[in-house]
Design a protein around this motif. Structure first.
Motif, PDB file in Angstrom:
ATOM      1  N   SER A  43      -2.241  -3.666  -6.567  1.00 46.92           N
ATOM      2  CA  SER A  43      -0.788  -3.844  -6.568  1.00 46.92           C
ATOM      3  C   SER A  43      -0.436  -5.060  -5.728  1.00 46.92           C
ATOM      4  CB  SER A  43      -0.079  -2.635  -5.965  1.00 46.92           C
ATOM      5  OG  SER A  43      -0.318  -1.489  -6.737  1.00 46.92           O
ATOM      6  N   PRO A  44       0.560  -5.827  -6.164  1.00 45.07           N
ATOM      7  CA  PRO A  44       1.018  -6.922  -5.310  1.00 45.07           C
ATOM      8  C   PRO A  44       1.596  -6.342  -4.027  1.00 45.07           C
ATOM      9  CG  PRO A  44       2.065  -7.018  -7.481  1.00 45.07           C
ATOM     10  CD  PRO A  44       1.301  -5.747  -7.404  1.00 45.07           C
ATOM     11  N   LYS A  45       1.359  -7.020  -2.937  1.00 38.49           N
ATOM     12  CA  LYS A  45       1.873  -6.536  -1.654  1.00 38.49           C
ATOM     13  C   LYS A  45       3.322  -6.951  -1.474  1.00 38.49           C
ATOM     14  CE  LYS A  45      -2.673  -6.936   0.445  1.00 38.49           C
ATOM     15  NZ  LYS A  45      -3.358  -7.277  -0.795  1.00 38.49           N
ATOM     16  N   CYS A  46       4.127  -6.017  -0.972  1.00 38.54           N
ATOM     17  CA  CYS A  46       5.509  -6.348  -0.635  1.00 38.54           C
ATOM     18  C   CYS A  46       5.976  -5.412   0.468  1.00 38.54           C
ATOM     19  CB  CYS A  46       6.427  -6.285  -1.845  1.00 38.54           C
ATOM     20  SG  CYS A  46       6.649  -4.642  -2.529  1.00 38.54           S
ATOM     21  N   GLU A  47       6.932  -5.883   1.243  1.00 35.83           N
ATOM     22  CA  GLU A  47       7.522  -5.072   2.302  1.00 35.83           C
ATOM     23  C   GLU A  47       8.397  -4.000   1.660  1.00 35.83           C
ATOM     24  OE1 GLU A  47       6.913  -5.337   5.587  1.00 35.83           O
ATOM     25  OE2 GLU A  47       5.483  -6.928   5.137  1.00 35.83           O
TER      26      GLU A  47
END
Length: 98
Positions: A43-47
């Protein structure tokens, strides 16, 4: 609760049954990690507040291209489907809109 869990797990097993062992599933369900341990979830990392997102190009380039890659996409009806790289452009556009 047990009956609902069993039904859910059976659905997940059927959903992922056709994937090869070395596949990568982008945004795959967490159950995949124990139902099919030879399949990787990415999964793409995001806050949490979505203020910082991982650059999607860098994320896609970080994937092992020797493995088949699938994307799990949730629809507005909360049903999820698996798609092959043929539809990756559409998924990227949706990601970039957020």
């Amino acid at each position: 609760l047990k009956a609902n869990y069993s039904v859910h797990i059976n659905k997940m097993q059927k959903k992922y049954a056709s994937l090869p062992d070395n596949a990568i599933v982008i945004c795959g369900s967490r159950e995949l990690s124990y139902l099919r341990p030879n399949i990787r979830i990415a999964s793409p990392k995001c806050e949490l507040n979505l203020t910082i997102k991982e650059d999607l190009d860098k994320f896609l380039l970080s994937l092992d291209t020797s493995s088949p890659i699938f994307i799990e996409i949730k629809s507005k009806t909360n049903q999820s489907t698996l798609t092959s790289p043929d539809n990756i452009i559409m998924a990227i556009e949706e990601y970039n809109k957020k």
